[in-house]
Design a protein around this motif. Sequence first.
Motif, PDB file in Angstrom:
ATOM      1  N   LEU A   9      -8.769 -12.015   7.082  1.00 57.76           N
ATOM      2  CA  LEU A   9      -8.233 -12.210   5.736  1.00 57.76           C
ATOM      3  C   LEU A   9      -6.903 -12.941   5.894  1.00 57.76           C
ATOM      4  O   LEU A   9      -5.928 -12.367   6.399  1.00 57.76           O
ATOM      5  CB  LEU A   9      -8.038 -10.875   5.021  1.00 57.76           C
ATOM      6  N   GLY A 203     -13.704 -17.220  -0.247  1.00 53.82           N
ATOM      7  CA  GLY A 203     -12.412 -17.092  -0.909  1.00 53.82           C
ATOM      8  C   GLY A 203     -12.159 -18.126  -1.981  1.00 53.82           C
ATOM      9  O   GLY A 203     -11.135 -18.057  -2.665  1.00 53.82           O
ATOM     10  N   CYS A 232      -7.012 -16.163   0.940  1.00 56.47           N
ATOM     11  CA  CYS A 232      -6.408 -15.542  -0.231  1.00 56.47           C
ATOM     12  C   CYS A 232      -5.029 -16.154  -0.472  1.00 56.47           C
ATOM     13  O   CYS A 232      -4.472 -16.842   0.393  1.00 56.47           O
ATOM     14  CB  CYS A 232      -6.323 -14.021  -0.076  1.00 56.47           C
ATOM     15  N   LEU A 274     -10.203  -5.496   9.215  1.00 50.32           N
ATOM     16  CA  LEU A 274      -9.512  -6.781   9.289  1.00 50.32           C
ATOM     17  C   LEU A 274      -9.209  -7.108  10.739  1.00 50.32           C
ATOM     18  O   LEU A 274      -8.749  -6.254  11.506  1.00 50.32           O
ATOM     19  CB  LEU A 274      -8.233  -6.739   8.468  1.00 50.32           C
TER      20      LEU A 274
END
Length: 275
Positions: A9, A203, A232, A274
């Motif tokens: 992420l 995303g 993001c 993650l």
Amino acid sequence: MTAQRRIWLVADDYGISPAVNAAIRDLAARGRLSGTSVIMPAPSLDRGQAEALAALNAAAPRIAIGLHTTLTAPFRPLAPEFAPTRDGAFPPLATLMARAFLGRLDRASIAAEIAAQFAAFAAAFGRPPDFVDGHQHVQLLPVVRDALLAAVRAAAPRAWVRQCGSLRSSLSDPKGLLLNGLSRRFRARADALGIRTNPAFAGTYTFDPRAQIAALFPRFLDGLPDGSVVMCHPGEVDDELRRLDPLTDLRAREYAYLAGDGFAALLRSQAVALA
């Protein structure tokens, strides 16, 4: 539930404003990000902002730090020979894309600017980037992709680079379709040079102000293979962000979601950790 997939992420745009920078550091400290990519030509990327980010890894590795290669307005080139410019800034994305597809980008100019951004990153952080991607996905464009991959091979041979091919594409997502097409050639070039890329990407959305962030992220994670990247754009809003970028309130909503209990529950429910 034991995590079965590790997903990257990655928060884009570190450096764009002090409020965005602080939000990204906060999420990293909470363990809610895998990495962030840094806009080296950003006015708000001063020595203090770079040191504050690097300090997160002082005791133990906490967040990967990458280079967010930037070639579009409103940012200004680091290399004095870069062309074309408009009022001293990079061209708008539409202009850069048109020149790329028409074969009108100067290879030496692009290579010099990318080299300058790699050098600026090394000066700010004392090492090469952990990974490399592109602001507004410029790394995928003709001419840019070759210059960027050559720079990675020379200056950051252990870094991986972001490709933006997704597992699912739809006519309702024209941006995703374009990124898929551009990523096929990008992956082939990276593979030929022995440069690692992520297996899949998610995303993208339209940045519609009505977007439901809590509904988007489950779709981003659904079915992604191990090692994939989810992009993001979390942040708080300040005057500098408003000056430089139209993406404002949605950043604050992404930040609130990623910091909250709902996102942690989503990771558990999908057996995701993650990276």
